[in-house]
Scaffold this motif. Structure first.
Motif, short mmCIF file in Angstrom:
data_model
loop_
_atom_site.label_atom_id
_atom_site.label_comp_id
_atom_site.label_asym_id
_atom_site.label_seq_id
_atom_site.Cartn_x
_atom_site.Cartn_y
_atom_site.Cartn_z
N LEU A 1 5.25 6.19 -1.01
CA LEU A 1 6.08 5.34 -0.20
C LEU A 1 5.12 4.01 0.16
N VAL A 2 5.69 3.00 0.05
CA VAL A 2 5.43 1.90 0.47
C VAL A 2 5.20 1.48 1.82
N THR A 3 3.87 1.22 2.62
CA THR A 3 3.81 1.27 3.86
C THR A 3 4.66 0.03 4.72
N ALA A 4 5.56 0.23 5.61
CA ALA A 4 6.21 -0.78 6.35
C ALA A 4 5.76 -1.09 7.81
N PHE A 5 6.54 -1.42 8.50
CA PHE A 5 6.25 -1.84 10.08
C PHE A 5 6.91 -1.59 11.08
N HIS A 6 7.81 -0.36 10.88
CA HIS A 6 8.83 0.12 11.80
C HIS A 6 8.25 0.83 13.13
N THR A 7 7.08 1.66 12.91
CA THR A 7 6.54 2.48 14.13
C THR A 7 5.17 2.40 14.35
N SER A 8 4.52 1.18 14.93
CA SER A 8 3.30 0.88 15.11
C SER A 8 2.41 1.88 15.24
N GLY A 9 1.22 2.01 14.51
CA GLY A 9 0.39 3.06 14.52
C GLY A 9 0.55 4.22 13.45
N TYR A 10 1.82 4.39 13.15
CA TYR A 10 2.37 5.72 12.41
C TYR A 10 3.17 5.19 11.22
N ASN A 11 2.91 4.10 10.74
CA ASN A 11 3.56 3.64 9.69
C ASN A 11 3.33 4.24 8.20
N LYS B 1 0.75 -1.14 -0.04
CA LYS B 1 0.10 -0.12 0.07
C LYS B 1 0.96 1.14 0.05
N TYR B 2 0.31 2.20 -0.66
CA TYR B 2 1.42 3.36 -0.77
C TYR B 2 0.70 4.78 -0.50
N TYR B 3 1.49 5.53 0.12
CA TYR B 3 0.78 6.93 0.59
C TYR B 3 2.00 7.88 0.24
N ALA B 4 1.63 9.24 0.17
CA ALA B 4 2.57 10.14 0.17
C ALA B 4 3.40 10.27 1.28
N LEU B 5 4.75 10.52 1.11
CA LEU B 5 5.78 10.71 2.20
C LEU B 5 5.83 11.82 2.97
N GLN B 6 5.55 11.74 4.47
CA GLN B 6 5.54 12.79 5.37
C GLN B 6 6.68 12.96 6.26
N SER B 7 7.18 11.74 6.56
CA SER B 7 8.37 11.74 7.59
C SER B 7 9.35 10.50 7.53
N ILE B 8 10.63 10.60 8.10
CA ILE B 8 11.70 9.75 8.07
C ILE B 8 11.89 9.45 9.48
N ALA C 1 11.62 1.32 -1.88
CA ALA C 1 10.87 2.01 -1.03
C ALA C 1 9.67 2.67 -1.58
N PHE C 2 9.70 3.14 -2.95
CA PHE C 2 8.79 3.95 -3.69
C PHE C 2 8.04 3.36 -4.67
N ASP C 3 6.83 3.61 -5.43
CA ASP C 3 6.14 3.34 -6.26
C ASP C 3 6.59 4.21 -7.51
N PRO C 4 6.44 3.87 -8.72
CA PRO C 4 6.72 5.04 -9.90
C PRO C 4 6.42 6.29 -9.49
N ASP C 5 5.11 6.36 -8.98
CA ASP C 5 4.56 7.84 -8.99
C ASP C 5 5.16 8.48 -7.50
N ILE D 1 10.34 -7.47 6.01
CA ILE D 1 11.10 -6.74 6.96
C ILE D 1 10.31 -5.74 7.06
N GLY D 2 10.72 -5.02 8.44
CA GLY D 2 9.84 -3.68 9.04
C GLY D 2 10.48 -2.57 8.49
N TYR D 3 11.77 -2.38 8.09
CA TYR D 3 12.39 -1.08 7.72
C TYR D 3 12.31 -0.85 6.08
N HIS D 4 12.35 0.35 5.70
CA HIS D 4 12.68 0.51 4.04
C HIS D 4 14.01 0.32 3.75
#
Length: 346
Positions: free
Chosen positions: A246-256, A173-180, A239-243, A214-217
């Motif tokens: 960012l693909v959703t990963a699993f590193h920060t539960s509730g804020y991924n 699943k992909y969403y706009a990048l907001q944070s690192i 980490a990203f799709d062609p557009d 794996i949980g990290y990008h």
């Protein structure tokens, strides 16, 4: 993590040529063609409850998961003393506890837990001694605009681990990048075989924790080598799709969703990252922030695009800024201002 969706600069979408396959001069690198390379297949042995577990192989790590109090679970390897099992970087949405413990090639271990502990399970993991598996690895270096990285095949990611009952366990699943968000893996420092450790973390996250990957990008070892983490598609863009989402990963539960996770291999509580690791982290953050129009030092309001939950953080933050954890270790956390400043420089 920036004031909602408005943080992404117009026209900043990533493309396969611009983001994934350019060298430091900005010209496209030749990443066509692959060649076979062998890696040891990962071997595991699962156990449930307290008591002694034995394996037919030398384990590099033991993953432990339980429900109940944070303190009180302990592990003892053959010939050693008992030591407390403390939750590591990984966080679980169901409130459970989990840790990945270095086993030092042990073939037996004993788990104890206090009364009231439920759901206790463990998995011994060996990523160096199994039978060879062959992967098709890119012949030429892969780069994120001058930052060289090892693609998933190049560190031996067994893509079958992403599947469960014949289906992808965690569809992309992909969403706009907001944070690192910066993490440490809470694994031993001076790691003699970091790629094997990455494979162990992959096994632990994808199978033991049932995340499907794996949980990290990205991950970074002490030599500064960058590893591609969470699978993001077959387009060759880490980490990203062609557009540019960012693909959703699993590193920060509730804020991924919309939150990119970078983990430094090692334990950075009392010591900092190596100069090489810090330099690679800074370069990677700088590249991603520039392409997506983010200011690494800005205070932002992250908005979870799935459920609307918000969090006020810095664009580049530490895991502890989101959840109750010591990750990425106090020493690494204290260096984040330096990383932000350097990554945001011209």
């Amino acid at each position: 993590m920036i004031g909602a969706a408005g943080a992404v600069a117009a026209g900043a979408a990533l493309t396969p040529v611009v983001f994934a396959a350019t060298d430091s001069s900005g010209t496209a690198s030749d990443t066509t063609g692959t060649e076979p390379e062998t890696f040891p297949a990962t071997r595991t042995a699962a156990a449930t409850g307290t008591g002694t577990a034995t394996t037919a192989f030398a384990a590099a790590f033991v993953g432990v998961r339980w429900d109940g109090a944070e303190d009180g679970v302990s592990i003892r390897f053959a010939g050693g003393d008992s030591k407390a099992v403390t939750p590591g970087c990984a966080t679980l949405e169901d409130g459970g506890r989990t840790a990945l413990i270095a086993a030092g090639s042990a073939k037996a271990y004993e788990l104890t837990a206090p009364d009231g502990t439920t759901g206790l399970g463990s998995l011994a993991i060996d990523t160096t001694g199994g039978p060879d598996r062959t992967f098709q690895v890119p012949k030429e270096p892969t780069r994120v605009r001058g930052v060289r990285y090892l693609s998933r095949p190049a560190w031996g990611a067994d893509e079958s681990k992403r599947y469960k009952n014949g289906e992808v366990n965690s569809p992309e699943k992909y969403y706009a990048l907001q944070s690192i968000t910066v993490h440490h893996t809470d694994t031993p420092n001076n790691d003699p075989d970091p790629a094997a450790t990455v494979r162990a973390i992959y096994e632990y996250h994808a199978v033991t924790l049932d995340w499907g990957d794996i949980g990290y990008h990205f991950l970074i070892d002490e030599a500064g080598t960058v590893y591609e983490g969470r699978y993001s598609g077959a387009d060759g863009i880490p980490a990203f799709d062609p557009d540019g989402n960012l693909v959703t990963a699993f590193h920060t539960s509730g804020y991924n969703s919309g939150n990119l996770g970078i983990a430094l291999l090692g334990t950075l509580v009392d010591q900092g990252p190596t100069d090489a690791a810090k330099a690679s982290l800074t370069r990677l953050v700088k590249v991603i922030a520039r392409f997506k129009g983010l200011d690494p030092s800005a205070r932002i309001t992250y908005v979870n695009p799935v459920n609307g939950v918000t969090r006020d953080v810095t664009t580049v933050s530490g895991h502890r800024d989101w959840l109750q954890t010591d990750c990425p270790g106090q020493t690494m956390y204290d260096l984040l201002d330096e990383v932000r400043a350097r990554a945001g420089g011209k």
